[in-house]
Write a protein that holds these residues in place. Sequence first.
Motif, PDB file in Angstrom:
ATOM      1  N   ALA A  77     -24.727  47.936  31.358  1.00  0.00           N
ATOM      2  CA  ALA A  77     -23.702  47.172  30.819  1.00  0.00           C
ATOM      3  C   ALA A  77     -24.013  46.309  29.590  1.00  0.00           C
ATOM      4  O   ALA A  77     -23.590  45.005  29.254  1.00  0.00           O
ATOM      5  N   GLY A  78     -25.444  46.617  29.088  1.00  0.00           N
ATOM      6  CA  GLY A  78     -26.044  45.928  28.016  1.00  0.00           C
ATOM      7  C   GLY A  78     -26.169  46.951  26.839  1.00  0.00           C
ATOM      8  O   GLY A  78     -25.169  47.809  26.215  1.00  0.00           O
ATOM      9  N   TRP A  79     -27.159  46.746  25.842  1.00  0.00           N
ATOM     10  CA  TRP A  79     -27.650  47.589  24.760  1.00  0.00           C
ATOM     11  C   TRP A  79     -28.942  48.172  25.224  1.00  0.00           C
ATOM     12  O   TRP A  79     -29.867  47.548  24.548  1.00  0.00           O
ATOM     13  N   PRO A  80     -28.968  49.227  25.614  1.00  0.00           N
ATOM     14  CA  PRO A  80     -30.147  49.877  26.181  1.00  0.00           C
ATOM     15  C   PRO A  80     -31.250  50.330  25.082  1.00  0.00           C
ATOM     16  O   PRO A  80     -32.493  50.060  25.045  1.00  0.00           O
ATOM     17  N   VAL A  81     -30.908  50.923  23.869  1.00  0.00           N
ATOM     18  CA  VAL A  81     -31.545  51.059  22.814  1.00  0.00           C
ATOM     19  C   VAL A  81     -32.138  49.820  22.112  1.00  0.00           C
ATOM     20  O   VAL A  81     -33.375  49.930  21.922  1.00  0.00           O
ATOM     21  N   ALA A  82     -31.306  48.729  21.877  1.00  0.00           N
ATOM     22  CA  ALA A  82     -32.060  47.424  21.413  1.00  0.00           C
ATOM     23  C   ALA A  82     -33.156  46.905  22.281  1.00  0.00           C
ATOM     24  O   ALA A  82     -33.912  46.424  22.063  1.00  0.00           O
ATOM     25  N   ALA A  83     -32.793  47.205  23.640  1.00  0.00           N
ATOM     26  CA  ALA A  83     -33.673  46.751  24.746  1.00  0.00           C
ATOM     27  C   ALA A  83     -35.156  47.323  24.564  1.00  0.00           C
ATOM     28  O   ALA A  83     -35.967  46.936  25.287  1.00  0.00           O
ATOM     29  N   CYS A  84     -34.960  48.441  23.964  1.00  0.00           N
ATOM     30  CA  CYS A  84     -36.575  49.168  23.932  1.00  0.00           C
ATOM     31  C   CYS A  84     -37.429  48.350  23.156  1.00  0.00           C
ATOM     32  O   CYS A  84     -38.785  48.617  23.294  1.00  0.00           O
ATOM     33  N   ASP A  85     -36.832  47.474  22.271  1.00  0.00           N
ATOM     34  CA  ASP A  85     -37.813  46.599  21.435  1.00  0.00           C
ATOM     35  C   ASP A  85     -38.456  45.241  22.685  1.00  0.00           C
ATOM     36  O   ASP A  85     -37.508  44.918  23.032  1.00  0.00           O
ATOM     37  N   PRO A  86     -39.776  45.346  22.784  1.00  0.00           N
ATOM     38  CA  PRO A  86     -39.921  44.158  23.627  1.00  0.00           C
ATOM     39  C   PRO A  86     -39.990  42.781  23.282  1.00  0.00           C
ATOM     40  O   PRO A  86     -39.823  42.145  24.228  1.00  0.00           O
ATOM     41  N   ASP A  87     -39.486  42.516  22.045  1.00  0.00           N
ATOM     42  CA  ASP A  87     -38.995  41.415  21.644  1.00  0.00           C
ATOM     43  C   ASP A  87     -37.512  40.946  21.886  1.00  0.00           C
ATOM     44  O   ASP A  87     -37.093  39.903  22.033  1.00  0.00           O
ATOM     45  N   THR A  88     -36.853  41.997  22.320  1.00  0.00           N
ATOM     46  CA  THR A  88     -35.334  41.776  22.718  1.00  0.00           C
ATOM     47  C   THR A  88     -35.160  42.733  23.938  1.00  0.00           C
ATOM     48  O   THR A  88     -34.334  43.855  23.957  1.00  0.00           O
ATOM     49  N   PRO A  89     -35.678  42.275  25.111  1.00  0.00           N
ATOM     50  CA  PRO A  89     -35.526  42.954  26.414  1.00  0.00           C
ATOM     51  C   PRO A  89     -33.913  43.040  27.015  1.00  0.00           C
ATOM     52  O   PRO A  89     -33.864  43.923  27.789  1.00  0.00           O
ATOM     53  N   GLY A  90     -33.258  42.219  26.415  1.00  0.00           N
ATOM     54  CA  GLY A  90     -31.642  42.663  26.601  1.00  0.00           C
ATOM     55  C   GLY A  90     -31.251  41.008  27.592  1.00  0.00           C
ATOM     56  O   GLY A  90     -30.094  41.111  27.875  1.00  0.00           O
ATOM     57  N   TRP A  91     -32.328  40.263  28.022  1.00  0.00           N
ATOM     58  CA  TRP A  91     -31.613  39.128  28.333  1.00  0.00           C
ATOM     59  C   TRP A  91     -32.982  38.012  28.223  1.00  0.00           C
ATOM     60  O   TRP A  91     -34.161  38.683  27.690  1.00  0.00           O
ATOM     61  N   GLN A  92     -32.465  36.691  28.372  1.00  0.00           N
ATOM     62  CA  GLN A  92     -33.470  35.538  28.124  1.00  0.00           C
ATOM     63  C   GLN A  92     -33.484  34.975  29.548  1.00  0.00           C
ATOM     64  O   GLN A  92     -32.601  34.502  30.058  1.00  0.00           O
ATOM     65  N   THR A  93     -34.886  34.991  30.162  1.00  0.00           N
ATOM     66  CA  THR A  93     -35.198  33.896  31.078  1.00  0.00           C
ATOM     67  C   THR A  93     -36.201  32.793  30.727  1.00  0.00           C
ATOM     68  O   THR A  93     -37.170  32.939  30.185  1.00  0.00           O
ATOM     69  N   ARG A  94     -35.896  31.624  31.369  1.00  0.00           N
ATOM     70  CA  ARG A  94     -36.673  30.505  31.053  1.00  0.00           C
ATOM     71  C   ARG A  94     -36.952  29.708  32.365  1.00  0.00           C
ATOM     72  O   ARG A  94     -36.029  29.754  33.036  1.00  0.00           O
ATOM     73  N   PRO A  95     -38.127  29.139  32.493  1.00  0.00           N
ATOM     74  CA  PRO A  95     -38.415  28.343  33.733  1.00  0.00           C
ATOM     75  C   PRO A  95     -37.560  27.365  33.534  1.00  0.00           C
ATOM     76  O   PRO A  95     -37.299  26.331  32.693  1.00  0.00           O
ATOM     77  N   TYR A  96     -36.704  26.926  34.794  1.00  0.00           N
ATOM     78  CA  TYR A  96     -35.681  25.816  34.877  1.00  0.00           C
ATOM     79  C   TYR A  96     -36.340  24.161  35.219  1.00  0.00           C
ATOM     80  O   TYR A  96     -35.991  23.540  34.823  1.00  0.00           O
ATOM     81  N   ALA A  97     -37.377  24.333  36.083  1.00  0.00           N
ATOM     82  CA  ALA A  97     -38.078  23.257  36.444  1.00  0.00           C
ATOM     83  C   ALA A  97     -38.266  22.104  35.418  1.00  0.00           C
ATOM     84  O   ALA A  97     -37.994  21.084  35.478  1.00  0.00           O
ATOM     85  N   PRO A  98     -38.800  22.459  34.260  1.00  0.00           N
ATOM     86  CA  PRO A  98     -39.379  21.489  33.301  1.00  0.00           C
ATOM     87  C   PRO A  98     -38.032  20.731  32.740  1.00  0.00           C
ATOM     88  O   PRO A  98     -38.021  19.544  32.483  1.00  0.00           O
ATOM     89  N   PHE A  99     -36.865  21.432  32.411  1.00  0.00           N
ATOM     90  CA  PHE A  99     -35.583  20.821  32.366  1.00  0.00           C
ATOM     91  C   PHE A  99     -35.134  19.877  33.541  1.00  0.00           C
ATOM     92  O   PHE A  99     -34.732  18.921  33.114  1.00  0.00           O
ATOM     93  N   LEU A 100     -35.150  20.350  34.572  1.00  0.00           N
ATOM     94  CA  LEU A 100     -34.633  19.418  35.670  1.00  0.00           C
ATOM     95  C   LEU A 100     -35.434  18.386  35.959  1.00  0.00           C
ATOM     96  O   LEU A 100     -34.865  17.247  36.299  1.00  0.00           O
ATOM     97  N   ASP A 101     -36.823  18.410  35.689  1.00  0.00           N
ATOM     98  CA  ASP A 101     -37.821  17.250  35.742  1.00  0.00           C
ATOM     99  C   ASP A 101     -37.429  16.113  34.675  1.00  0.00           C
ATOM    100  O   ASP A 101     -37.502  15.062  34.956  1.00  0.00           O
ATOM    101  N   ARG A 102     -36.822  16.755  33.515  1.00  0.00           N
ATOM    102  CA  ARG A 102     -36.510  15.731  32.554  1.00  0.00           C
ATOM    103  C   ARG A 102     -35.341  14.843  32.875  1.00  0.00           C
ATOM    104  O   ARG A 102     -34.938  13.734  32.085  1.00  0.00           O
ATOM    105  N   LEU A 103     -34.333  15.203  33.765  1.00  0.00           N
ATOM    106  CA  LEU A 103     -33.067  14.484  33.967  1.00  0.00           C
ATOM    107  C   LEU A 103     -33.307  13.161  34.510  1.00  0.00           C
ATOM    108  O   LEU A 103     -34.158  12.821  35.254  1.00  0.00           O
ATOM    109  N   SER A 104     -32.744  12.206  33.799  1.00  0.00           N
ATOM    110  CA  SER A 104     -32.943  10.758  34.333  1.00  0.00           C
ATOM    111  C   SER A 104     -31.454  10.070  34.323  1.00  0.00           C
ATOM    112  O   SER A 104     -30.497  10.440  33.825  1.00  0.00           O
ATOM    113  N   LYS A 105     -31.596   8.940  35.113  1.00  0.00           N
ATOM    114  CA  LYS A 105     -30.302   8.455  35.450  1.00  0.00           C
ATOM    115  C   LYS A 105     -29.769   7.500  34.213  1.00  0.00           C
ATOM    116  O   LYS A 105     -30.589   6.960  33.539  1.00  0.00           O
ATOM    117  N   GLY A 106     -28.682   7.550  33.766  1.00  0.00           N
ATOM    118  CA  GLY A 106     -27.883   7.075  33.046  1.00  0.00           C
ATOM    119  C   GLY A 106     -27.888   7.788  31.480  1.00  0.00           C
ATOM    120  O   GLY A 106     -26.886   7.302  30.777  1.00  0.00           O
TER     121      GLY A 106
END
Length: 250
Positions: A77-106
């Motif tokens: 369900a994606g773009w297999p040819v474009a995903a052959c480029d290592p810079d564009t694997p077809g999806w983006q994944t980022r660690p979530y913990a750094p963002f969650l840790d920055r959440l603050s009250k207010g």
Amino acid sequence: MYLTRFRVNTARPGARRLLSSPQSLHAAVMSAFPGLLPTASDTPRVLWRLDHNARAEVFLYIVSPTRPDLTHLVEQAGWPVAACDPDTPGWQTRPYAPFLDRLSKGTTWAFRLTANPVHHIRRKDGEPTKRTAHLTPHHQMGWLLERQERSGFRIAEKPAEKRLLPGGTTHKGYDFHGDRHQLTVRDQRALSFSKSRDNASKRRGVSLVTVTFDGRLEITDPEALRRTLTQGLGRAKAYGCGLMTLAPAQ
């Protein structure tokens, strides 16, 4: 924890099959984690959501305890040819913990949530209660407002001068017509599909109603909100409900 975004190529037959079946898409999402056994009782929670921004712009978001491998989704369900480029694997994944840790009250954030707002009713005395979907924006907003405090946030209210109904229309302290809160309900979808039982010859029908909430919130309890963002809100999490995401408020 990881947050992943995958753009669906809606022109492909494989994408259309997945988009038409929450059961199939759930199986495809779980197949992205070779270390997880979907049938195990202690399987960590994996949340996912489809954002239909336009007819040809559909994104799949996933929150997961480990990094996913979506190679099979790119092929179906994606773009297999474009995903052959290592810079564009077809999806983006980022660690979530750094963002969650920055959440603050207010602090204030824009949010999006696809959910399955339900309640329990009894049609007559003596009958057991039955789980039933909320079908109007009036009650769907009420469902979310009733859960906001224990989920770690408060829906932001509009300034009085920007309300069309200054007095508001309230019930239990909440304005269900949407004029008091910075909250909208859209994309109501009635889903119906068959779910396999352990015995492959037996299948049962599943029906549920989903809606997408967009709005602004203020964090009241950062730890509770972190649980909401990683464990989901409401029912039907296996079928694309419960995943809330935040973005900087404009």
